[in-house]
Motif scaffolding. Structure first.
Motif, short mmCIF file in Angstrom:
data_model
loop_
_atom_site.label_atom_id
_atom_site.label_comp_id
_atom_site.label_asym_id
_atom_site.label_seq_id
_atom_site.Cartn_x
_atom_site.Cartn_y
_atom_site.Cartn_z
N GLY A 45 102.88 -4.28 49.84
CA GLY A 45 103.14 -2.96 50.22
C GLY A 45 101.95 -2.15 49.99
N PRO A 46 101.90 -0.88 51.13
CA PRO A 46 100.55 -0.26 50.91
C PRO A 46 100.55 0.32 49.30
N TYR A 58 95.21 4.76 51.44
CA TYR A 58 96.02 3.81 50.93
C TYR A 58 95.38 2.47 51.01
N GLN A 97 96.04 -2.00 51.58
CA GLN A 97 97.17 -2.93 51.52
C GLN A 97 96.55 -4.25 51.57
#
Lengths: 113, 114
Positions: free
Chosen positions: A43-44, A36, A38
């Motif tokens: 938000g991620p 992920y 960020q």
């Protein structure tokens, strides 16, 4: 989710390829590796997921060696907008669990002009 | 491209007040989550929700917290009596039925408790 270890921070110049390596020595047979991204105050964002060898999408590539005890996220030709925190997560996707994400501190990538 | 939306983007409330944070997950997703991130700290899981019930919750998600899917599109997080330490970014996420760790996050609601 299996325990992962990744560098706390990395610096790179614009236009370079960046490789962020994640160690996951206790990865299990059914575990997948997920990354992920960020940005600050956002938000991620899911980047890429893989099980073995190499996975590529429009954003990144993920290299996973045969023993799967580590993985490398590769970002080609980074730009300033790639400055973000990158998280490596490892977990079993074969079951019926809730798949809650457990984020570590990630790798803070700073891209320098 | 479908996306998760959250409202409000910023909520300021006084300690002891109730707040409701709202989320609209991606329309064909079945699993819903709330996470929070205190400034400068890690993203923390709060709760997961499937088939109109909580499937898992963390220690953070105590009796002061509740979630609801009041209709076919909204997913809400309620904090009954806010504390100063509830100040954080709250992120909603959703996922389809497959690929468990491929979740899609909203932009977050910044909650400030004074």
């Amino acid at each position: 989710l299996a325990k992962t270890t990744q560098p706390i921070s990395m610096d790179s110049y614009e236009g370079q390829e960046v490789n962020i390596t994640c160690s996951h020595n206790n990865i299990a047979t059914n575990d997948y590796i997920t990354w992920y991204q960020q940005f600050p105050s956002q938000g991620p964002r899911f980047i890429i997921q893989g099980y073995k060898t190499k996975v590529t999408n429009e954003v990144a590539s993920l290299f996973i060696p045969a023993d799967r005890k580590s993985s490398t996220l590769s970002l080609p030709r980074v730009s300033l907008s790639d400055t973000a925190v990158y998280y490596c997560l490892v977990g079993d996707i074969s079951g019926a669990g809730s798949y809650q994400l457990t984020f570590g501190k990630g790798t803070k990538l700073s891209v320098i002009p | 491209e479908p996306e998760v939306t959250q409202t409000p983007s910023h909520q300021v409330t006084q300690m002891g007040q109730e707040v409701i944070l709202r989320c609209v997950p991606i329309s064909n997703h079945l699993y819903f989550y709330w996470y929070r991130q205190i400034l400068g700290q890690k993203v923390e899981f709060l709760v997961s929700f499937y088939n109109n019930e909580i499937s898992e919750k963390s220690e953070i998600f105590d009796d002061q917290f509740s979630v609801e899917r009041p209709d076919g599109s909204n997913f809400t997080l309620k904090i009954r009596s806010t504390k100063l330490e509830d100040s954080a970014m709250y992120f909603c996420a959703s996922r389809a039925g497959t690929r468990g760790y491929e979740q899609y996050f909203g932009p977050g609601t910044r909650l400030t408790v004074t």
